[in-house]
Write an enzyme that holds these catalytic residues in place. Structure first.
Site, short mmCIF file in Angstrom:
data_model
loop_
_atom_site.label_atom_id
_atom_site.label_comp_id
_atom_site.label_asym_id
_atom_site.label_seq_id
_atom_site.Cartn_x
_atom_site.Cartn_y
_atom_site.Cartn_z
N SER A 14 0.82 -1.20 0.00
CA SER A 14 0.00 0.00 0.00
C SER A 14 0.86 1.27 0.00
O SER A 14 1.60 1.51 -0.95
CB SER A 14 -0.96 -0.04 1.20
OG SER A 14 -1.94 0.95 1.11
N ASP B 192 -9.84 -4.39 -4.58
CA ASP B 192 -9.17 -3.40 -3.74
C ASP B 192 -9.59 -1.99 -4.18
O ASP B 192 -9.50 -1.67 -5.37
CB ASP B 192 -7.66 -3.59 -3.89
CG ASP B 192 -6.83 -2.64 -3.05
OD1 ASP B 192 -7.41 -1.81 -2.31
OD2 ASP B 192 -5.60 -2.74 -3.13
N HIS C 119 -8.09 -5.19 -0.22
CA HIS C 119 -6.83 -4.53 0.13
C HIS C 119 -6.15 -5.34 1.24
O HIS C 119 -6.27 -5.04 2.43
CB HIS C 119 -7.10 -3.11 0.59
CG HIS C 119 -5.87 -2.25 0.68
ND1 HIS C 119 -5.11 -1.93 -0.43
CD2 HIS C 119 -5.26 -1.66 1.74
CE1 HIS C 119 -4.11 -1.16 -0.06
NE2 HIS C 119 -4.17 -0.99 1.26
#
Length: 213
Positions: free
Chosen positions: A95, A160, A187
């Protein structure tokens, strides 16, 4: 290979260590090692992790439309760890950590083109868009130029919310050196056997390309 690992926003290195446990189990059996660092900016924990894991929690730079000088500060923080605890063959980021890793690679190539790259291989998992060093604009492609020229493994999730950003990050990578896998989930780093096996495969594929040069 020895990897520096960069966590996502609102978490910490220990959480990323847990998130990647399935991946690392297989990769460590093949001789690869992983070192986890924390961002420098204190943060509120991710909502889904509140009350589940212990802090403190960190961001690498402030979330939002324009982290500004925080990006350059994150560069310096990460490079200081590389200088004191490196060298590292590769970087693994999840991320915001993937965005920071990509930003750092791009900035190093741009500002110190005569130097060797910071890493031989990068693993981007559910990555966000990378920032320019000024922290006011995202890195964008210029024509056919791909600003990430090292070997990469790109792992994304179709469900996601950051999927479009992950695909933008993938598009910044040199196609001939980029391995890709869509785990089809949210995610997260999936931990089921099928997805773990496929993620390990694309990471090992990338490592193999990097070793061959």
């Amino acid at each position: 290979m020895r990897f520096l690992c960069l966590h996502g926003a609102g978490t910490n290195g220990e959480i990323l260590e847990i998130q990647t446990g399935g991946l690392r189990h297989s990769l460590e059996k093949n001789g690869h090692t992983f070192q986890f660092m924390n961002g420098k900016l204190g943060a509120k924990v991710e909502e889904e992790l509140e009350g589940v894991v212990d802090g403190p929690f960190y961001n690498h730079y402030a979330r939002g439309d324009s982290p500004g000088s925080g990006v350059a500060e994150a560069f310096e923080h990460t490079k200081a760890i590389i200088a004191t605890e490196g060298p590292f063959d590769g970087v693994l980021g999840f991320s915001q950590g993937a965005a920071l890793a990509a930003s750092l690679i791009i900035n190093h190539n741009k500002t110190r083109p005569a130097d060797p790259p910071l890493f031989r291989v990068a693993v981007f998992i559910c990555g966000a868009r990378p920032w320019e060093a000024n922290g006011t604009q995202h890195v964008v492609r210029s024509g056919e130029e791909r600003p990430i020229g090292i070997v990469t493994a790109n792992i994304v999730g179709k469900q996601d919310p950051l999927y479009p950003e992950s695909m933008e990050l993938y598009e910044l990578c040199e196609p001939s050196k980029a391995s890709f896998y869509d785990h089809g989930s949210k995610h997260m780093v999936p931990f089921d056997l099928k997805n773990t096996g496929e993620m390990v495969r694309v990471i090992e594929e990338a490592i193999g390309k990097a070793v061959k040069g």
